[in-house]
Enzyme design. Structure first.
Site, PDB file in Angstrom:
ATOM      1  N   GLY A   1       9.987  -2.299   5.967  1.00 29.72           N
ATOM      2  CA  GLY A   1      10.216  -1.136   6.829  1.00 29.72           C
ATOM      3  C   GLY A   1      10.248   0.184   6.083  1.00 29.72           C
ATOM      4  O   GLY A   1      10.753   1.177   6.588  1.00 29.72           O
TER       5      GLY A   1
ATOM      6  N   LYS B   1       0.835  -1.211   0.000  1.00 30.48           N
ATOM      7  CA  LYS B   1       0.000   0.000   0.000  1.00 30.48           C
ATOM      8  C   LYS B   1       0.867   1.258   0.000  1.00 30.48           C
ATOM      9  O   LYS B   1       2.032   1.237   0.395  1.00 30.48           O
ATOM     10  CB  LYS B   1      -0.931   0.026   1.219  1.00 30.48           C
TER      11      LYS B   1
ATOM     12  N   ASP C   1      -3.614  -0.799   6.369  1.00 30.42           N
ATOM     13  CA  ASP C   1      -2.690  -1.558   5.508  1.00 30.42           C
ATOM     14  C   ASP C   1      -3.286  -2.903   5.096  1.00 30.42           C
ATOM     15  O   ASP C   1      -3.271  -3.267   3.913  1.00 30.42           O
ATOM     16  CB  ASP C   1      -1.353  -1.806   6.220  1.00 30.42           C
TER      17      ASP C   1
ATOM     18  N   GLU D   1      -1.358  -8.254  11.972  1.00 27.33           N
ATOM     19  CA  GLU D   1      -0.771  -6.916  12.092  1.00 27.33           C
ATOM     20  C   GLU D   1      -0.644  -6.495  13.561  1.00 27.33           C
ATOM     21  O   GLU D   1       0.294  -5.800  13.934  1.00 27.33           O
ATOM     22  CB  GLU D   1      -1.629  -5.891  11.328  1.00 27.33           C
TER      23      GLU D   1
ATOM     24  N   GLY E   1       3.737  -1.196   3.447  1.00 23.87           N
ATOM     25  CA  GLY E   1       2.777  -2.234   3.832  1.00 23.87           C
ATOM     26  C   GLY E   1       3.266  -3.650   3.563  1.00 23.87           C
ATOM     27  O   GLY E   1       2.449  -4.534   3.297  1.00 23.87           O
ATOM     28  N   SER E   2       4.583  -3.884   3.657  1.00 17.07           N
ATOM     29  CA  SER E   2       5.083  -5.240   3.374  1.00 17.07           C
ATOM     30  C   SER E   2       4.525  -6.244   4.383  1.00 17.07           C
ATOM     31  O   SER E   2       4.207  -7.370   4.015  1.00 17.07           O
ATOM     32  CB  SER E   2       6.615  -5.271   3.365  1.00 17.07           C
ATOM     33  N   SER E   3       4.377  -5.849   5.649  1.00 20.26           N
ATOM     34  CA  SER E   3       3.898  -6.833   6.622  1.00 20.26           C
ATOM     35  C   SER E   3       2.418  -7.131   6.399  1.00 20.26           C
ATOM     36  O   SER E   3       1.981  -8.270   6.560  1.00 20.26           O
ATOM     37  CB  SER E   3       4.188  -6.386   8.060  1.00 20.26           C
TER      38      SER E   3
HETATM   39  O1  PMV Z   1       5.104   4.717   8.775  1.00 18.60           O
HETATM   40  P1  PMV Z   1       4.016   4.480   7.814  1.00 18.60           P
HETATM   41  O2  PMV Z   1       4.412   4.720   6.417  1.00 18.60           O
HETATM   42  O3  PMV Z   1       3.285   3.182   7.990  1.00 18.60           O
HETATM   43  O4  PMV Z   1       2.901   5.621   8.005  1.00 18.60           O
HETATM   44  C1  PMV Z   1       2.527   6.185   9.207  1.00 18.60           C
HETATM   45  C2  PMV Z   1       1.340   7.056   8.977  1.00 18.60           C
HETATM   46  C3  PMV Z   1       1.055   8.049  10.098  1.00 18.60           C
HETATM   47  O5  PMV Z   1      -0.124   8.735   9.744  1.00 18.60           O
HETATM   48  C4  PMV Z   1       2.166   9.044  10.255  1.00 18.60           C
HETATM   49  C5  PMV Z   1       0.860   7.340  11.432  1.00 18.60           C
HETATM   50  C6  PMV Z   1      -0.408   6.537  11.550  1.00 18.60           C
HETATM   51  O6  PMV Z   1      -0.475   5.721  12.492  1.00 18.60           O
HETATM   52  O7  PMV Z   1      -1.341   6.714  10.773  1.00 18.60           O
END
Ligand code: PMV
Length: 357
Positions: free
Chosen positions: A129, A11, A185, A174, A133-135
């Site tokens: 990481g 995602k 995700d 998750e 959305g790999s996990s």
């Molecule tokens: O770290 P990512 O790419 O999974 O995104 C976090 C998104 C935020 O809005 C900053 C935090 C959240 O929990 O929604």
């Protein structure tokens, strides 16, 4: 049974990151970069999971895997105690994958009286990481595999109730991986397309007929989502009315985007122009919240020099940026931009957002 393949997409958050923490709308879409699970039968009664990309190869005697009832986890670390003592838990992302496997196997096999030996091999095109959305893609592929093996999915195709079940279990996966995920995700990885998400509400599939060409640039700069979210909170504590105004503007960006995705009347070029405008605006708003980074600004500059709009995606502070690629742009020209960005030490993926789950 015959071997089968299951896959699920990654995602990308298109609009609304950070503001979503404060109850504002966010829009996310599926990537055509996926995790693929190949499942083959075994004649012994063992369950083997192989993840060549992250160096995991574990073999469980099925009778040593606990069957679990109920899905309530008070803390993901509780799963550790469930791993059979014969298995040494790897470090890093492999650790999360093994814990999730033990948990989901225990819960999903407990719902059925079947036992079967199998080898599950998962390969993924998604960097780990990077906020892509790999996990969740892994958890959706894993849940679908275990549900299929226990005869809990319909024979042909994926029904609405199958998707719901897969999504529910992937969400529990998750939780093992991340503690308190929002659920966006795994929803994107299950259903695909574009989703509008507001905290505490079910996500809404925008049923868009559009697909977006994007260039995803991984700056390779490590980021801490937790620290960045805390930084925004501290800024809001100091300047509540200023920051709330910015968060409201981001909410308007997301609702405008949702309207654009659902529009069928506008010409593609007009849509593209409007999408570029709101991408630039959303990035500007995020940068005023202090979550951009020199590397992300570099992506913005390099792409702006070619008249392309970019924004950070996810938490910021490094991680990934996305650049909208106009439909009419030749792929050779996209390659040129990607090479310029890779010369900066970044890694680029040319992909499409909005495909199937
Ligand atoms: O770290 P990512 O790419 O999974 O995104 C976090 C998104 C935020 O809005 C900053 C935090 C959240 O929990 O929604």
């Amino acid at each position: 049974w015959s071997p089968f393949v299951v896959s699920a997409p990654g995602k990308v958050i298109l609009f609304g990151e950070h503001a979503v923490v404060y109850g504002k709308a966010a829009i996310a879409g599926s990537l055509d970069m996926r995790a693929y699970a190949l499942v083959t039968p075994r004649t012994d009664n063992k369950a083997r999971m192989v993840l060549p990309d992250i160096g995991v190869d574990v073999l469980f005697d099925s009778h040593t895997l606990p069957l679990l009832s109920g899905t309530e986890l008070s803390h993901p670390s509780e799963v550790e105690a469930l791993v059979p003592s014969s298995i040494s838990i790897p470090e890093g992302p492999g650790r999360t994958a093994v814990l999730t496997f033990v948990y989901l196997y225990g819960c999903i096999f407990a719902e059925s009286d079947r036992t079967t030996g199998f080898t599950l091999c998962v390969r993924s095109l998604l960097p780990v990481g990077a906020g892509l959305g790999s996990s969740a893609a892994f958890n959706v592929a894993l849940s679908a595999t275990l549900l299929q093996l226990t005869g809990q999915l319909q024979e042909e195709g994926v029904s609405a109730s199958d998707s719901k079940l897969i999504n529910q279990w992937a969400f529990h996966g998750e939780q093992v991986a991340h503690g308190t995920p929002s659920g966006i995700d795994n929803s994107v990885a299950t259903y695909g397309g574009f989703l509008k998400y507001i905290k505490g509400e079910p996500s809404v599939n925008l049923e868009s007929t559009h697909a977006l060409r994007v260039l995803i640039t991984n700056t390779n700069v490590p980021k801490s989502t937790k620290a960045l979210v805390a930084g925004v909170r501290a800024l809001r504590d100091r300047y509540p009315s200023v920051v709330d105004g910015i968060l409201d503007s981001i909410d308007s960006v997301s609702t405008t985007a949702a309207t654009l995705f659902q529009s069928t009347s506008e010409a593609e070029e007009t849509l593209e122009q409007q999408m570029q405008d709101i991408i630039r605006i959303n990035h500007g708003l995020l940068s005023t919240l202090g979550v951009s980074h020199a590397s992300l600004e570099r992506v913005r500059e390099v792409t702006a020099a070619r008249n392309l709009a970019s924004k950070l995606t996810g938490a910021g502070g490094g991680g990934c940026a996305l650049t909208l690629i106009p439909n009419g742009m030749a792929s050779g020209d996209v390659d040129v931009v990607a090479r310029e960005l890779e010369a900066e030490g970044f890694h680029c993926y040319q992909t499409v957002v909005g495909g199937g789950g």
